[in-house]
Design a protein around this motif. Structure first.
Motif, mmCIF file in Angstrom:
data_model
loop_
_atom_site.group_PDB
_atom_site.id
_atom_site.type_symbol
_atom_site.label_atom_id
_atom_site.label_comp_id
_atom_site.label_asym_id
_atom_site.label_seq_id
_atom_site.Cartn_x
_atom_site.Cartn_y
_atom_site.Cartn_z
ATOM 1 N N LEU A 64 0.864 -1.219 -0.053
ATOM 2 C CA LEU A 64 -0.207 0.011 -0.010
ATOM 3 C C LEU A 64 0.786 1.308 -0.074
ATOM 4 O O LEU A 64 0.477 2.093 -0.625
ATOM 5 C CB LEU A 64 -1.099 -0.094 1.255
ATOM 6 C CG LEU A 64 -1.984 1.025 1.153
ATOM 7 C CD1 LEU A 64 -2.974 0.889 0.078
ATOM 8 C CD2 LEU A 64 -2.726 1.022 2.545
ATOM 9 N N ILE A 65 1.962 1.167 0.610
ATOM 10 C CA ILE A 65 2.844 2.467 0.825
ATOM 11 C C ILE A 65 3.572 2.719 -0.375
ATOM 12 O O ILE A 65 3.450 3.590 -0.986
ATOM 13 C CB ILE A 65 3.758 2.333 2.000
ATOM 14 C CG1 ILE A 65 2.981 2.329 3.347
ATOM 15 C CG2 ILE A 65 4.916 3.327 1.961
ATOM 16 C CD1 ILE A 65 3.944 2.164 4.591
ATOM 17 N N ALA A 66 4.007 1.443 -1.090
ATOM 18 C CA ALA A 66 4.641 1.856 -2.315
ATOM 19 C C ALA A 66 3.773 2.091 -3.488
ATOM 20 O O ALA A 66 4.190 2.808 -4.251
ATOM 21 C CB ALA A 66 5.056 0.358 -2.729
ATOM 22 N N ALA A 67 2.499 1.658 -3.543
ATOM 23 C CA ALA A 67 1.512 2.206 -4.145
ATOM 24 C C ALA A 67 1.132 3.542 -4.212
ATOM 25 O O ALA A 67 1.161 4.331 -4.985
ATOM 26 C CB ALA A 67 0.044 1.206 -4.440
ATOM 27 N N VAL A 68 1.062 4.166 -2.857
ATOM 28 C CA VAL A 68 0.817 5.513 -2.720
ATOM 29 C C VAL A 68 2.089 6.229 -3.138
ATOM 30 O O VAL A 68 2.008 7.259 -3.870
ATOM 31 C CB VAL A 68 0.526 5.613 -1.312
ATOM 32 C CG1 VAL A 68 0.624 7.404 -0.830
ATOM 33 C CG2 VAL A 68 -0.868 5.218 -0.991
ATOM 34 N N VAL A 69 3.357 6.072 -2.871
ATOM 35 C CA VAL A 69 4.327 6.517 -3.108
ATOM 36 C C VAL A 69 4.630 6.668 -4.773
ATOM 37 O O VAL A 69 5.093 7.537 -5.306
ATOM 38 C CB VAL A 69 5.786 6.126 -2.685
ATOM 39 C CG1 VAL A 69 6.853 6.656 -2.932
ATOM 40 C CG2 VAL A 69 5.407 6.260 -1.135
ATOM 41 N N VAL A 70 4.485 5.540 -5.384
ATOM 42 C CA VAL A 70 4.701 5.715 -6.927
ATOM 43 C C VAL A 70 3.404 6.338 -7.634
ATOM 44 O O VAL A 70 3.566 6.834 -8.438
ATOM 45 C CB VAL A 70 4.695 4.160 -7.191
ATOM 46 C CG1 VAL A 70 4.335 3.966 -8.710
ATOM 47 C CG2 VAL A 70 5.977 3.671 -7.003
ATOM 48 N N GLY A 71 2.332 6.302 -7.103
ATOM 49 C CA GLY A 71 1.092 6.946 -7.722
ATOM 50 C C GLY A 71 1.465 8.494 -7.382
ATOM 51 O O GLY A 71 1.170 9.361 -8.563
ATOM 52 N N LEU A 72 2.008 8.889 -6.277
ATOM 53 C CA LEU A 72 2.316 10.386 -6.343
ATOM 54 C C LEU A 72 3.494 10.771 -7.016
ATOM 55 O O LEU A 72 3.282 11.922 -7.629
ATOM 56 C CB LEU A 72 2.464 10.739 -4.732
ATOM 57 C CG LEU A 72 2.991 12.155 -4.134
ATOM 58 C CD1 LEU A 72 1.609 12.820 -4.398
ATOM 59 C CD2 LEU A 72 3.328 12.267 -2.977
ATOM 60 N N GLY A 73 4.345 9.906 -7.079
ATOM 61 C CA GLY A 73 5.521 10.263 -8.111
ATOM 62 C C GLY A 73 5.254 10.390 -9.404
ATOM 63 O O GLY A 73 5.427 11.169 -10.256
ATOM 64 N N ILE A 74 4.332 9.576 -9.969
ATOM 65 C CA ILE A 74 3.851 9.555 -11.346
ATOM 66 C C ILE A 74 3.093 10.721 -11.594
ATOM 67 O O ILE A 74 3.044 11.142 -12.645
ATOM 68 C CB ILE A 74 3.107 8.181 -11.700
ATOM 69 C CG1 ILE A 74 4.159 6.882 -11.685
ATOM 70 C CG2 ILE A 74 2.587 8.176 -13.273
ATOM 71 C CD1 ILE A 74 5.424 7.129 -12.809
ATOM 72 N N GLY A 75 2.067 10.819 -10.414
ATOM 73 C CA GLY A 75 1.225 12.040 -10.770
ATOM 74 C C GLY A 75 2.006 13.491 -10.935
ATOM 75 O O GLY A 75 1.617 14.235 -11.613
ATOM 76 N N ILE A 76 3.018 13.592 -10.111
ATOM 77 C CA ILE A 76 3.734 14.844 -10.084
ATOM 78 C C ILE A 76 4.471 14.792 -11.533
ATOM 79 O O ILE A 76 4.680 15.725 -12.076
ATOM 80 C CB ILE A 76 4.826 14.747 -8.940
ATOM 81 C CG1 ILE A 76 4.179 14.959 -7.655
ATOM 82 C CG2 ILE A 76 5.892 15.777 -9.102
ATOM 83 C CD1 ILE A 76 5.197 14.836 -6.490
#
Length: 91
Positions: A25-37
């Motif tokens: 879950l933490i990995a998905a949130v971090v990657v999603g935030l990075g890809i969104g940026i």
């Protein structure tokens, strides 16, 4: 086995489950935030990019951490199944 010990066992099981779910879950949130940026900075509006990358990262994290995270889960399941006969006569 009384009701208090059953409730304690259920809370322990939920804690073990949360520990198992937290790294992906933490990995998905971090990657999603990075890809969104990155998508916002480059104005790339591909709708499937973040989903594909998150899926790959979650699968990789589960594959990497499965041996470490499964040990407490297997231990908890073994304890529950060994104590199951003690629970049945009380009901």
């Amino acid at each position: 086995m009384d009701k208090a010990s059953i409730v304690a066992q259920m809370s322990q099981t939920l804690i073990v489950f949360m520990i198992w779910v937290l790294p992906p879950l933490i990995a998905a949130v971090v990657v999603g935030l990075g890809i969104g940026i990155i998508q916002a900075a480059t104005q790339l509006q591909d709708e499937t990019l973040h989903l594909t990358v998150k899926l790959l990262v979650v699968v990789a994290v589960i594959a990497l951490f499965a041996p470490v995270l499964s040990a407490p889960l297997i231990e908890q399941a073994d304890y529950v199944f060994s104590e199951f006969p003690a629970i049945i006569p009380s009901y």
